[in-house]
Design a protein around this motif. Structure first.
Motif: not given
Length: 318
Positions: A156, A182-183, A185, A191, A200, A203
């Motif tokens: 993330t 991949y997330i 934010k 994050a 996640a 990061a």
């Protein structure tokens, strides 16, 4: 809902436009100056512009300065607005690696060729972090698990630039970025929350955005995406750990198109006076920025190379 969103964006755009018009009454740069942050309040671009504003105000460099936020579309809405303000020299917009990426990702009709870049001022660096209770004690342990099962290590970050750093690390580690979860934010706080809630596993985030969480022991820092270690920060760089990743999140100022060479020179002089103030120097130290002032032909060459480099990374994201 779609219609409401369109109306909301239009309303924000009109409000920002009239705010800029009001602040920029007259063309005397030293009388009125509008500093445009192409993002919401509280983020990196906003912080940069408010530090500029404070330094100008404290030293009487401009009679009236106003920061205007024009968020949306990875900064390209703000860039687009500036491109329509031809000849209005008393407006400056902050740009950087994230906005270059936004232009490439969104295939924006407006690019940095449609405005007039003046100078690069500072850069800051990302850090790779994991939760404090993560099984990965070192960067190498994280990378080996990532290589073994890319989809299982969800990443993330708080913005487009953070994803670019993760992508460059993936390529350096021999991981296909398109295989990675991949997330995205909207900031370092979100994050961090994704890591703490186990949404996640790792990061990439601006060091300053997560510094307090590292110091508090909630996050573990595994490596800095910087050319060298930061003063007073005991975190090894990714490069010294064998991964050639040093993508910098630089900040630069650009002016509208159509300004005269004399106005361009006056804006550059104002910027140079601002960064020489003790208030600005204190801001650089406080925000863990690196002073990398660059202007003229060298800056133009840098912009061209960054657009190519970042454009290639964006293609890797897919």
């Amino acid at each position: 809902m779609a219609a409401y969103g369109i109306v909301a964006v239009a309303t924000i755009g009109l409000a920002s436009f009239f705010s800029i018009q009001s602040a920029s009454g007259g063309s005397d740069i030293r009388a009125n100056l509008t500093l445009i942050a192409p993002a919401g309040a509280g983020g990196g671009w906003d912080t940069f512009m408010r530090e500029q504003q404070q330094a100008m105000r404290a030293n009487g460099l401009v009679n009236n300065t106003q920061v205007v936020n024009i968020p949306g579309a990875a900064g390209t809405i703000g860039l687009g607005k500036l491109s329509t303000m031809s000849g209005q020299a008393n407006n400056l917009l902050v740009t950087g690696a994230g906005l270059v990426a936004g232009v490439a990702q969104l295939d924006s009709a407006v690019t940095h060729d449609d405005v007039r870049p003046i100078a690069r001022l500072v850069e800051e660096y990302d850090v790779v972090v994991v939760p404090a209770d993560s099984p990965y004690q070192t960067l190498e342990e994280l990378v080996q698990a990532w290589k073994a099962d890319p989809a299982a290590i969800a990443w993330t970050g708080g913005g487009t630039f953070d994803q670019l750093v993760m992508t460059e690390l993936a390529l350096a580690a021999g991981v296909d970025p398109s295989d990675t979860t991949y997330i995205p934010k909207s900031g370092g706080g979100e994050a961090t929350q994704a890591l703490i809630t186990d949404t996640a596993k790792a990061a990439t985030s601006g060091y300053k955005d997560v510094e307090d969480q590292i110091d508090a022991g909630r996050l573990r820092a595994l490596g800095l995406a910087a050319p060298q270690r930061l003063d007073g920060v005991d975190i090894p760089t990714l490069t010294e750990q064998g991964y050639d990743v040093d993508l910098a999140n630089w900040r630069a100022l650009v002016a509208p198109p159509g300004i005269t060479d004399e106005e361009f020179a006056e804006l550059r002089t104002l910027i140079e006076e601002t960064i020489a103030t003790p208030e600005w120097q204190a801001a650089v130290e406080r925000n863990k920025w690196a002073d990398v002032y660059l202007t003229g032909d060298e800056f133009d060459e840098f912009m061209t190379s960054e657009q190519q480099r970042i454009g290639e990374l964006v293609k890797e994201i897919g």
